[in-house]
Design an enzyme around this catalytic site. Structure first.
Site, short mmCIF file in Angstrom:
data_model
loop_
_atom_site.label_atom_id
_atom_site.label_comp_id
_atom_site.label_asym_id
_atom_site.label_seq_id
_atom_site.Cartn_x
_atom_site.Cartn_y
_atom_site.Cartn_z
N GLU A 1 18.46 14.00 -25.12
CA GLU A 1 17.04 13.93 -25.47
C GLU A 1 16.27 13.91 -24.15
O GLU A 1 16.57 13.10 -23.28
CB GLU A 1 16.78 12.66 -26.28
N GLU B 1 2.77 11.36 -28.66
CA GLU B 1 3.47 10.24 -29.31
C GLU B 1 2.61 8.99 -29.22
O GLU B 1 1.91 8.77 -28.23
CB GLU B 1 4.81 10.02 -28.63
#
Length: 228
Positions: free
Chosen positions: A124, A215
């Site tokens: 990730e 985010e």
């Protein structure tokens, strides 16, 4: 996609947030949309919109509205959220040069980042362009720096244990490049980050999706971004 874990002890995350989608269906589930509309939110969804791959995930907490716009544009408005991440980009990702612009205005925890996944190995990764009250440079294992696109990025790694990922619950590594001077527009030469990571022994696998993501975690704010 749940928790910045080691790197963000207080933050749930951009990581493992949205699994890849096999179809190019751009419509939201109508039942879910109705249920979330009553709470003032947008349901989680992934797919294709105007030639760009998009991913939006929310834990359902607070009020967050994600809207796909024309071309590579999207906007997010959020208030007292739990955790969400969303954005537009590509699937698969690559060592492309990304141009983007817009505004990013978090009140509290939030990131604006190029965000993606690889498999074999399961990685990730983030190239953080701006952030709110939490500086991700505060955590992780520092590996080095890379100078590119008019700025300096600090490079970190972290490990997520038994965490959600695009392959289900797994243990995997995160790679981070964090820009020292915040911005909400410009060029991100992904090849320079990937090459810097490789020189530090941080190898990637087969690319899955890659988006310019907004985010938020336990915060409020707004973001309006266009990817070119």
């Amino acid at each position: 996609m749940v928790s910045f874990s080691y790197l963000l002890l207080a933050c749930s995350a951009i990581g493992a947030l949205a699994a890849p989608v096999e179809s190019e269906d751009t419509s939201f589930n109508e039942t879910a949309l109705h249920e979330f509309a009553e709470r003032g939110g947008t349901p989680s969804s992934t797919g294709w919109n105007n030639g760009y791959y998009y991913s939006f995930w929310t834990d359902g907490g607070g009020d967050v509205t994600y809207t796909n716009g024309a071309g590579g544009s999207y906007s997010v408005n959020w208030r007292n959220v739990g955790n969400f991440v969303g954005g537009k980009g590509w699937n698969p990702g690559s060592a492309r040069t990304i141009n983007y612009g817009g505004s990013f205005n978090p009140s509290g925890n939030g990131y604006l980042a190029v965000y993606g996944w690889t498999t074999n190995p399961l990685i990730e990764y983030y190239v953080v362009e701006s952030y709110g009250t939490y500086n991700p440079s505060s955590g992780g294992t520092f590996k080095g720096t890379v100078n590119t696109d008019g700025g300096t990025y600090n490079i970190y790694t972290a490990v997520r244990y038994n965490a959600p990922s695009i392959e289900g619950t797994k243990t995997f590594t995160q790679y981070w490049s964090v820009r020292t001077s915040k911005r909400a527009g410009g060029t991100v030469t992904m090849a320079n980050h990937f090459n810097a990571w490789s020189r530090l022994g941080m190898n990637l696998g087969t690319h899955n999706y890659q988006i310019v993501a907004t985010e938020g975690y336990q915060s409020s704010g707004s973001s309006s971004i266009t990817v070119y």
